[in-house]
Write an enzyme that holds these catalytic residues in place. Sequence first.
Site, mmCIF file in Angstrom:
data_model
loop_
_atom_site.group_PDB
_atom_site.id
_atom_site.type_symbol
_atom_site.label_atom_id
_atom_site.label_comp_id
_atom_site.label_asym_id
_atom_site.label_seq_id
_atom_site.Cartn_x
_atom_site.Cartn_y
_atom_site.Cartn_z
ATOM 1 N N TYR A 1 44.228 48.413 29.866
ATOM 2 C CA TYR A 1 44.322 48.121 30.780
ATOM 3 C C TYR A 1 43.673 46.848 31.032
ATOM 4 O O TYR A 1 42.543 46.681 29.809
ATOM 5 C CB TYR A 1 43.459 49.296 31.523
ATOM 6 C CG TYR A 1 43.283 48.489 32.813
ATOM 7 C CD1 TYR A 1 44.188 48.460 34.236
ATOM 8 C CD2 TYR A 1 41.730 48.314 33.686
ATOM 9 C CE1 TYR A 1 43.921 47.645 34.856
ATOM 10 C CE2 TYR A 1 41.354 47.716 35.011
ATOM 11 C CZ TYR A 1 42.296 48.037 35.795
ATOM 12 O OH TYR A 1 42.347 46.902 36.624
ATOM 13 N N HIS B 1 45.082 44.454 37.523
ATOM 14 C CA HIS B 1 45.108 44.275 38.617
ATOM 15 C C HIS B 1 44.981 42.722 39.134
ATOM 16 O O HIS B 1 43.942 42.532 38.412
ATOM 17 C CB HIS B 1 44.394 45.544 39.681
ATOM 18 C CG HIS B 1 44.796 46.094 39.220
ATOM 19 N ND1 HIS B 1 44.429 47.757 38.779
ATOM 20 C CD2 HIS B 1 45.817 47.525 39.710
ATOM 21 C CE1 HIS B 1 44.834 48.580 38.475
ATOM 22 N NE2 HIS B 1 45.701 48.559 39.328
#
Length: 184
Positions: free
Chosen positions: A98, A139
Site C-alpha cells: 500500500y 488512494h
Amino acid sequence: MNDDQIPLYSLGDVQLRFLCPDDLDEVRALCQDWFPIEYPFYWYEEITSSTRFYSLAAVYNQAIIGLIVAEIKPYASLNEEDTGILAKKFMERSDIAYILSLGVLKQYRRNGIASLLLDSFITHLTTTERKKVKAVFLHVLTTNSAAIRFYEHRKWVSAPDIIDLDFTIFCLIIILSKAAAKMV
C-alpha cells in the site's frame, strides 16, 4: 515546462536513499505542503526510523525533492473497504503493498522523479524475498487528476470510488506478476 519548474539535466543527478531520523522536519514540511491530510507527529517519526515502512527519498543538491512511503501488509490485515477490491481466493495468503504517500516538489515535477521512486518500489516488490506481494494499491483524491493520469499511464487500474471522511477517494491498483512487472 512552466517558469516555476526546474529542469534536471539528468536523472543521474538525483540520488535515492532511505529516510532517516534527521529527515523528520524536512519530510514533515513537504508532506504538509503536498497532502490534504494532517499526519500525526508519530507517523513522521515512524517513517523516518522504522523498517516497517519503505520510505525512499529522491535527493538533489542535498535536499529531498521527492519521496515515496509504503508498507507491506498481509491481506488479512487490510481495511474492509480495501479487501472488497481484491479477489479473496487469490489474495488470502498474499501480502499487499500500500502506497501511503508519493510526492515531488512542484518545481521538480515532470522530470521523472515520481516514476523513479515508483519504479524503485515496484522493483523492490518483485524480488524473490517479496514473492508473496501480489498487488499494490493506493488512494488518490478524485480531484487530483494529475496523479490519476500518472498512475493510469503506468497501467494501474481504478477500483470503485470510496467515500471516506470529507473526501471522495479514487483507488488505483496494479496486480504484480511477471507480465505486470514488465509493464511497469
